[in-house]
Design an enzyme around this catalytic site. Structure first.
Site, PDB file in Angstrom:
ATOM      1  N   ASP A 385      36.310 -31.455  43.744  1.00 37.57           N
ATOM      2  CA  ASP A 385      35.692 -31.440  42.482  1.00 37.57           C
ATOM      3  C   ASP A 385      34.190 -31.074  43.055  1.00 37.57           C
ATOM      4  O   ASP A 385      33.513 -31.387  43.874  1.00 37.57           O
ATOM      5  CB  ASP A 385      35.453 -33.011  42.322  1.00 37.57           C
ATOM      6  CG  ASP A 385      34.326 -33.175  40.908  1.00 37.57           C
ATOM      7  OD1 ASP A 385      33.867 -32.143  40.578  1.00 37.57           O
ATOM      8  OD2 ASP A 385      34.504 -34.046  40.220  1.00 37.57           O
ATOM      9  N   HIS A 386      33.799 -29.790  42.651  1.00 40.98           N
ATOM     10  CA  HIS A 386      32.509 -28.956  43.221  1.00 40.98           C
ATOM     11  C   HIS A 386      31.379 -29.719  42.869  1.00 40.98           C
ATOM     12  O   HIS A 386      30.255 -29.334  42.828  1.00 40.98           O
ATOM     13  CB  HIS A 386      32.771 -27.700  42.525  1.00 40.98           C
ATOM     14  CG  HIS A 386      32.023 -26.754  43.650  1.00 40.98           C
ATOM     15  ND1 HIS A 386      31.220 -26.903  44.342  1.00 40.98           N
ATOM     16  CD2 HIS A 386      32.222 -25.332  43.809  1.00 40.98           C
ATOM     17  CE1 HIS A 386      30.392 -25.904  45.008  1.00 40.98           C
ATOM     18  NE2 HIS A 386      31.307 -24.865  44.758  1.00 40.98           N
ATOM     19  N   ARG A 387      31.559 -30.668  41.662  1.00 45.44           N
ATOM     20  CA  ARG A 387      30.325 -31.392  41.284  1.00 45.44           C
ATOM     21  C   ARG A 387      29.737 -32.391  42.288  1.00 45.44           C
ATOM     22  O   ARG A 387      28.647 -32.712  42.442  1.00 45.44           O
ATOM     23  CB  ARG A 387      30.318 -32.341  40.059  1.00 45.44           C
ATOM     24  CG  ARG A 387      31.022 -31.584  38.714  1.00 45.44           C
ATOM     25  CD  ARG A 387      31.211 -32.324  37.749  1.00 45.44           C
ATOM     26  NE  ARG A 387      32.587 -32.975  38.093  1.00 45.44           N
ATOM     27  CZ  ARG A 387      32.985 -34.309  37.183  1.00 45.44           C
ATOM     28  NH1 ARG A 387      32.259 -34.381  36.107  1.00 45.44           N
ATOM     29  NH2 ARG A 387      34.124 -35.025  37.672  1.00 45.44           N
TER      30      ARG A 387
END
Length: 416
Positions: A385-387
Site C-alpha cells: 500500500d503506497h499510502r
C-alpha cells in the site's frame, strides 16, 4: 414466539445464502440443535436453536440470499405453550442468531411435504449444482468419503432422471422442426454470481479501488534452501518450503513493522500490529479463502508447517471456523506449485502488504567468480500500500526476506 434472524458473524458481513434446512415446520427442537446451514463470505455455518420448542414457520426458501437482520424462521417456545398470560402470548420475543443470508430456488425437485430427509454431506458448490438442475440433493446417492455427495453424483442423478425425457424431447423437435438446415439457439452456460464468489468480488473491488497498489519484483536463489530441506528430510523432519517463507517473513516484519500494519484514515494513524498473524491464500473448489496462522513470530518451523497443513485441509473441506479465517496482518500467496511465473496480486484489505511466491526453476546464473552455474531461482512479488510505505522500504524489506531464504542456516540462527 422466537424469531431466528441472520446475524453478522464477522468482518462486516451484510448478507448470506440459505443452503439447506435441517428441520421442518412442526419439528420439536432443543437448545443448540442445528436448524439451518448458511453460506457466508468464507464458510458454511450452522445456525442453532436458541431455545426448546417447535418450529412454527420457515420464512425463507433455500437458495435465497438475505440481508443481516432478516428473520429466517420462528420457534414456538415451550414457555409459550404453557400457562402464560394472554398478554404474554401476544408478545413476540425476537432472538438474533448468527447466520448467513439466503435466497429461493425455483421449482426444486425436493418434496414439499413429508418427513425431513437424512442430513446430507455435500460441499456448497455441489449443493449449488443440485439447485441449478432442480435436484433434491437428499435423493442423491453419495459415493464420496463417508457417503459425501460429489458433483459427479449429482450429474449422474440428473442423467438417470432425464434420460427418458431427453429422448421424448428429441422426437418432438424432429416433428416440429423437420428442416435439418435450420440452426437451433442453445442457451448459454451461466455461473451463479453469489455466495463466496460474490463476496470475493466485493472485497477485491474494495481493496483495488481503496489501496494504491505497487508491486516490487525480485528473484530469490532457492538452491541452498532446497538442499537444506533434503538434509532435514534425511533426519525425518518434513518442513514445507512455505513454512520457511512464513518464518522468514515473520522476522522481516518485526524489523519492518510498517508492512504489518493497518491504515486508519479516520483517525489519521497507521496502526502497527504487535503480533504477526499470517494469512495463507488457499485455492479451493469454492474459490479463494485465506486461513490464518496466528502468532507465527512465536512459533517454530515445525509448528507453522503442521498448522498450515491442517488449515489448508480444512479450507478444502469448507470446515474453517470464523477465528481461523479472520485477523490476519499480512498475507502470502504460494502459487508457484501451480506454475505461475509472475502476477500482480491484490492486497487482502485492510492489510498493507502481500507477498506472492512463483515458480522455481533451474537456470544459468553468473556467480561472484564470473562462473556460469545452474541455480534454482524463484520469482517473488511484493505488493504494498503506497499510502503507508514507499518503494525503498519495500525493497529493503524484500531484501531482508531474501537474505534469510537464500541462507537458511542464518534463518535458523535468527530463531535462537
Amino acid at each position: 414466539m422466537i424469531e431466528v434472524r441472520l446475524h453478522d458473524i464477522g468482518e462486516g458481513m451484510t448478507e448470506g445464502e440459505i443452503i439447506s434446512y435441517l428441520v421442518k415446520e412442526g419439528d420439536p427442537v432443543t437448545v443448540d440443535q442445528p436448524l439451518v446451514e448458511v453460506q457466508t463470505e468464507k464458510m458454511v455455518a450452522e445456525l442453532t436453536s436458541p431455545a426448546n420448542g417447535t418450529i412454527k414457520e420457515i420464512l425463507i426458501d433455500t437458495g435465497r440470499t438475505i440481508t443481516v437482520g432478516t428473520t429466517i424462521l420462528t420457534i414456538a417456545s415451550e414457555q409459550s405453550k404453557g400457562g402464560v398470560s394472554s398478554s404474554q402470548t401476544k408478545e413476540e420475543v425476537a432472538t438474533t442468531v448468527e447466520a448467513p443470508q439466503a435466497q429461493k430456488p425455483m421449482n426444486m425437485e425436493r418434496p414439499k411435504t413429508g418427513p425431513l430427509s437424512k442430513r446430507v454431506k455435500a460441499a456448497p458448490y455441489t449443493r449449488k449444482v443440485a439447485r441449478e438442475h432442480n435436484v433434491d440433493i437428499t435423493l442423491v446417492e453419495g459415493t464420496g468419503r463417508a457417503g459425501r455427495i460429489t458433483v459427479e453424483d449429482v450429474l449422474r442423478h440428473v442423467e438417470e432422471r432425464d434420460r427418458g425425457r431427453v429422448k421424448t424431447e428429441s422426437a418432438e423437435i424432429a416433428v416440429l422442426e423437420p428442416n435439418p438446415v435450420q440452426e437451433s439457439q442453445e442457451p448459454l452456460d451461466v455461473i451463479p454470481f453469489k455466495g463466496r464468489r460474490k463476496q470475493i468480488s466485493k472485497k477485491m473491488t474494495q481493496s483495488f479501488f481503496t489501496i494504491p497498489h505497487v508491486c516490487h519484483y525480485e528473484e530469490i536463489d532457492m538452491t541452498d534452501l532446497i538442499q537444506f530441506r533434503k538434509e532435514l528430510h534425511e533426519m525425518d523432519e518434513h518442513i514445507s518450503v512455505a513454512a520457511f517463507f512464513v518464518k522468514a517473513l515473520a522476522i522481516a516484519l518485526k524489523e519492518y513493522p510498517v508492512f504489518n500494519a493497518e491504515l486508519d484514515e479516520e483517525n489519521e494513524v497507521i496502526r502497527l500490529e504487535k503480533a504477526v498473524h499470517m494469512g495463507i491464500a488457499a485455492d479451493t473448489e469454492e474459490g479463494l479463502i485465506v486461513p490464518v496462522v496466528r502468532d507465527v513470530d512465536k512459533k517454530s518451523l515445525r509448528a507453522i508447517h503442521q498448522e498450515m497443513k491442517e488449515l489448508t485441509q480444512k479450507a478444502k473441506e469448507n470446515k474453517l471456523t470464523i477465528r481461523e479465517i479472520t485477523g490476519s496482518t499480512f498475507t502470502i500467496s504460494n502459487v508457484g506449485p501451480m506454475g505461475s511465473i509472475g502476477a500482480t496480486p491484490i492486497i487482502n484489505y485492510p492489510e498493507t502488504g502481500l507477498m506472492a511466491f512463483h515458480k522455481t526453476k533451474k537456470m544459468p546464473v553468473v556467480n561472484e567468480h564470473d562462473e556460469i552455474v545452474i541455480r534454482s531461482i524463484m520469482n517473488v512479488t511484493m505488493t504494498f500500500d503506497h499510502r503507508v510505505a514507499d518503494g525503498g522500504e519495500a525493497i529493503r524489506f524484500t531484501n531482508r526476506f531474501k537474505s534469510l531464504i537464500e541462507n537458511p542456516k542464518r534463518l535458523i540462527l535468527e530463531l535462537a
